[in-house]
Design an enzyme around this catalytic site. Structure first.
Site, PDB file in Angstrom:
ATOM      1  N   ARG A   1       0.847  -1.206   0.000  1.00 31.16           N
ATOM      2  CA  ARG A   1       0.000   0.000   0.000  1.00 31.16           C
ATOM      3  C   ARG A   1       0.877   1.249   0.000  1.00 31.16           C
ATOM      4  O   ARG A   1       1.724   1.404   0.860  1.00 31.16           O
ATOM      5  CB  ARG A   1      -0.878  -0.013   1.242  1.00 31.16           C
ATOM      6  CG  ARG A   1      -1.874  -1.153   1.200  1.00 31.16           C
ATOM      7  CD  ARG A   1      -2.634  -1.289   2.484  1.00 31.16           C
ATOM      8  NE  ARG A   1      -3.329  -2.566   2.469  1.00 31.16           N
ATOM      9  CZ  ARG A   1      -3.291  -3.458   3.458  1.00 31.16           C
ATOM     10  NH1 ARG A   1      -2.618  -3.203   4.548  1.00 31.16           N
ATOM     11  NH2 ARG A   1      -3.937  -4.588   3.344  1.00 31.16           N
TER      12      ARG A   1
ATOM     13  N   GLY B   1      -8.727  -1.163  -3.405  1.00 34.61           N
ATOM     14  CA  GLY B   1      -7.902   0.051  -3.430  1.00 34.61           C
ATOM     15  C   GLY B   1      -7.040   0.103  -4.680  1.00 34.61           C
ATOM     16  O   GLY B   1      -6.947   1.140  -5.353  1.00 34.61           O
TER      17      GLY B   1
ATOM     18  N   ASP C   1      -8.846 -11.948   1.253  1.00 32.94           N
ATOM     19  CA  ASP C   1     -10.200 -11.696   1.769  1.00 32.94           C
ATOM     20  C   ASP C   1     -11.321 -12.243   0.870  1.00 32.94           C
ATOM     21  O   ASP C   1     -12.434 -12.439   1.335  1.00 32.94           O
ATOM     22  CB  ASP C   1     -10.423 -10.191   1.967  1.00 32.94           C
ATOM     23  CG  ASP C   1      -9.396  -9.566   2.891  1.00 32.94           C
ATOM     24  OD1 ASP C   1      -8.766 -10.313   3.665  1.00 32.94           O
ATOM     25  OD2 ASP C   1      -9.203  -8.330   2.825  1.00 32.94           O
TER      26      ASP C   1
ATOM     27  N   ARG D   1      -7.071 -28.324  17.547  1.00 27.72           N
ATOM     28  CA  ARG D   1      -8.057 -29.281  18.050  1.00 27.72           C
ATOM     29  C   ARG D   1      -7.422 -30.279  19.027  1.00 27.72           C
ATOM     30  O   ARG D   1      -8.085 -30.760  19.951  1.00 27.72           O
ATOM     31  CB  ARG D   1      -8.761 -30.011  16.909  1.00 27.72           C
ATOM     32  CG  ARG D   1      -9.861 -30.912  17.440  1.00 27.72           C
ATOM     33  CD  ARG D   1     -10.738 -31.541  16.393  1.00 27.72           C
ATOM     34  NE  ARG D   1     -11.723 -30.613  15.877  1.00 27.72           N
ATOM     35  CZ  ARG D   1     -11.691 -30.091  14.668  1.00 27.72           C
ATOM     36  NH1 ARG D   1     -10.725 -30.407  13.839  1.00 27.72           N
ATOM     37  NH2 ARG D   1     -12.623 -29.256  14.278  1.00 27.72           N
TER      38      ARG D   1
ATOM     39  N   ARG E   1     -10.863  -8.701   6.783  1.00 26.88           N
ATOM     40  CA  ARG E   1     -11.347  -7.318   6.834  1.00 26.88           C
ATOM     41  C   ARG E   1     -12.846  -7.327   7.153  1.00 26.88           C
ATOM     42  O   ARG E   1     -13.215  -7.847   8.193  1.00 26.88           O
ATOM     43  CB  ARG E   1     -11.072  -6.588   5.517  1.00 26.88           C
ATOM     44  CG  ARG E   1     -10.735  -5.121   5.698  1.00 26.88           C
ATOM     45  CD  ARG E   1     -10.378  -4.500   4.364  1.00 26.88           C
ATOM     46  NE  ARG E   1      -9.027  -4.773   3.967  1.00 26.88           N
ATOM     47  CZ  ARG E   1      -7.979  -4.037   4.318  1.00 26.88           C
ATOM     48  NH1 ARG E   1      -8.169  -2.983   5.072  1.00 26.88           N
ATOM     49  NH2 ARG E   1      -6.780  -4.337   3.922  1.00 26.88           N
TER      50      ARG E   1
ATOM     51  N   HIS F   1     -14.277 -31.037  22.719  1.00 22.99           N
ATOM     52  CA  HIS F   1     -13.697 -29.768  22.263  1.00 22.99           C
ATOM     53  C   HIS F   1     -14.737 -28.889  21.570  1.00 22.99           C
ATOM     54  O   HIS F   1     -15.777 -29.390  21.126  1.00 22.99           O
ATOM     55  CB  HIS F   1     -12.577 -30.051  21.259  1.00 22.99           C
ATOM     56  CG  HIS F   1     -13.100 -30.739  20.037  1.00 22.99           C
ATOM     57  ND1 HIS F   1     -13.056 -32.094  19.888  1.00 22.99           N
ATOM     58  CD2 HIS F   1     -13.710 -30.249  18.935  1.00 22.99           C
ATOM     59  CE1 HIS F   1     -13.609 -32.411  18.725  1.00 22.99           C
ATOM     60  NE2 HIS F   1     -14.015 -31.305  18.132  1.00 22.99           N
TER      61      HIS F   1
ATOM     62  N   GLU G   1     -12.438 -11.475  11.678  1.00 24.16           N
ATOM     63  CA  GLU G   1     -11.987 -10.253  12.360  1.00 24.16           C
ATOM     64  C   GLU G   1     -13.045  -9.143  12.311  1.00 24.16           C
ATOM     65  O   GLU G   1     -13.132  -8.310  13.215  1.00 24.16           O
ATOM     66  CB  GLU G   1     -10.658  -9.744  11.791  1.00 24.16           C
ATOM     67  CG  GLU G   1     -10.708  -9.303  10.351  1.00 24.16           C
ATOM     68  CD  GLU G   1      -9.401  -8.637   9.905  1.00 24.16           C
ATOM     69  OE1 GLU G   1      -8.698  -8.065  10.742  1.00 24.16           O
ATOM     70  OE2 GLU G   1      -9.091  -8.706   8.703  1.00 24.16           O
TER      71      GLU G   1
ATOM     72  N   GLN H   1      -1.569 -15.963   7.686  1.00 21.24           N
ATOM     73  CA  GLN H   1      -2.546 -16.239   6.622  1.00 21.24           C
ATOM     74  C   GLN H   1      -2.177 -15.573   5.299  1.00 21.24           C
ATOM     75  O   GLN H   1      -2.765 -15.845   4.267  1.00 21.24           O
ATOM     76  CB  GLN H   1      -3.938 -15.737   7.041  1.00 21.24           C
ATOM     77  CG  GLN H   1      -4.517 -16.470   8.221  1.00 21.24           C
ATOM     78  CD  GLN H   1      -5.613 -15.661   8.900  1.00 21.24           C
ATOM     79  OE1 GLN H   1      -6.787 -15.853   8.620  1.00 21.24           O
ATOM     80  NE2 GLN H   1      -5.249 -14.762   9.786  1.00 21.24           N
TER      81      GLN H   1
HETATM   82  O1  F6P Z   1      -6.785  -7.226   2.944  1.00 19.39           O
HETATM   83  C1  F6P Z   1      -5.961  -8.232   3.392  1.00 19.39           C
HETATM   84  C2  F6P Z   1      -5.740  -8.160   4.874  1.00 19.39           C
HETATM   85  O2  F6P Z   1      -4.882  -9.207   5.262  1.00 19.39           O
HETATM   86  C3  F6P Z   1      -7.027  -8.185   5.725  1.00 19.39           C
HETATM   87  O3  F6P Z   1      -7.544  -9.489   5.868  1.00 19.39           O
HETATM   88  C4  F6P Z   1      -6.551  -7.577   7.018  1.00 19.39           C
HETATM   89  O4  F6P Z   1      -7.595  -6.946   7.689  1.00 19.39           O
HETATM   90  C5  F6P Z   1      -5.541  -6.561   6.534  1.00 19.39           C
HETATM   91  O5  F6P Z   1      -5.131  -6.945   5.235  1.00 19.39           O
HETATM   92  C6  F6P Z   1      -4.330  -6.455   7.419  1.00 19.39           C
HETATM   93  O6  F6P Z   1      -3.598  -5.367   6.989  1.00 19.39           O
HETATM   94  P1  F6P Z   1      -2.220  -4.931   7.661  1.00 19.39           P
HETATM   95  O7  F6P Z   1      -1.215  -5.977   7.276  1.00 19.39           O
HETATM   96  O8  F6P Z   1      -1.930  -3.616   7.061  1.00 19.39           O
HETATM   97  O9  F6P Z   1      -2.448  -4.929   9.136  1.00 19.39           O
END
Ligand code: F6P
Length: 259
Positions: A12, A44, A67, A94, A111, A155, A162, A191
């Site tokens: 970014r 974006g 995402d 688990r 996100r 379990h 999030e 992830q």
């Molecule tokens: O958009 C991908 C993502 O990994 C989202 O799942 C997560 O909310 C965000 O980017 C995390 O961004 P950063 O690495 O800037 O914290």
């Protein structure tokens, strides 16, 4: 093909958001004689791509984000790899969840989207899946855990996207209602890396090929996608104006399977 993450090292850019940064990007593309740009990313990135198009640069967008929140494509590059990482983590968690008879809350990325949580939750056999697209009912989640205990289930794994507002908060609500020992695992950025799955490699290969094909035809301002296993292309503005909806049937399936 076996490397994860953004191997171009693009990330970014705050600078690109400013008028000076944007103008510099245009100048640089012209200076380097770039005839067409393949923009790999999410919402974006595509907004930026569209702006470049308006300024005479030929662009094609390739959807890539874990995402899977981009409309006009069933899948985005990286999603499948992230889902498999989460499933692998659930398998490991688990073991302790069972031996120590604990409730594990696993927070996953996405996100504002619950796509990772839903798919990984079903594939990983989670007892409950909480996603922002549907309201979370902590009483129901807690009752389900307690009913499972009565039947001898040792379990409970609860997947929390999030966007729901944090697994720590959910954990407090569940503990309050069940009195059970809870633990929270936030999977975070593991992830977003790692070797891509075969599915993601195939998807990226097909998307990339189509992107080059469109640019060679002289097209611009298009976003590639995969719909019903066919590679398609839509105008970027059109694609971004659509809604990416969670398949309600799949959400219902999650509840049916996790009694
Ligand atoms: O958009 C991908 C993502 O990994 C989202 O799942 C997560 O909310 C965000 O980017 C995390 O961004 P950063 O690495 O800037 O914290």
């Amino acid at each position: 093909i076996h490397r994860g993450g953004t191997i171009l090292l693009t990330a970014r850019s705050q600078e690109f958001m400013t008028a000076e940064g944007f103008n510099q990007a245009i100048k640089m593309l012209e200076h380097k004689g770039v005839e067409g740009l393949v923009v790999i990313g999410g919402n974006g990135s595509f907004k930026g791509a569209s702006k470049l198009h308006e300024n005479g640069i030929k662009v094609v967008g390739v959807p890539a984000t874990i995402d899977n929140d981009i409309p006009c494509t069933d899948y985005t590059i990286g999603f499948d790899t992230a889902v498999n990482t989460v499933v692998d983590a659930i398998n490991k968690l688990r073991d302790t969840a069972t031996s120590h008879e604990r409730v594990f809350l696993v927070e996953v990325m996405g996100r504002d989207s619950g796509q990772i949580a839903l798919k990984a939750g079903i594939a990983g056999g989670a007892e409950s899946i909480l996603i922002p697209e549907f309201e979370s009912d902590y009483d129901e989640v807690s009752d389900k855990i307690l009913r499972g205990r009565e039947r001898g289930k040792l379990h409970s794994i609860i997947l929390v996207a999030e966007g729901v507002g944090g697994a720590m908060n959910v954990s407090k609500e569940i503990k309050l209602r069940t009195g059970l020992d809870t633990r929270v695992t936030i999977l975070g950025h593991i992830q977003r890396g790692g070797t891509p799955t075969a599915f993601d490699r195939m998807l990226a290969s097909r998307f990339g090929s189509k992107a080059v094909e469109l640019l060679l035809e002289g097209q611009s301002n298009q976003m590639i996608g995969m719909e019903n296993n066919h590679i398609v292309a839509h105008e970027i503005e059109y694609a971004l104006a659509q809604n990416k909806v969670i398949d309600e049937e799949v959400y219902k399936l999650a509840n049916i399977l996790s009694i």
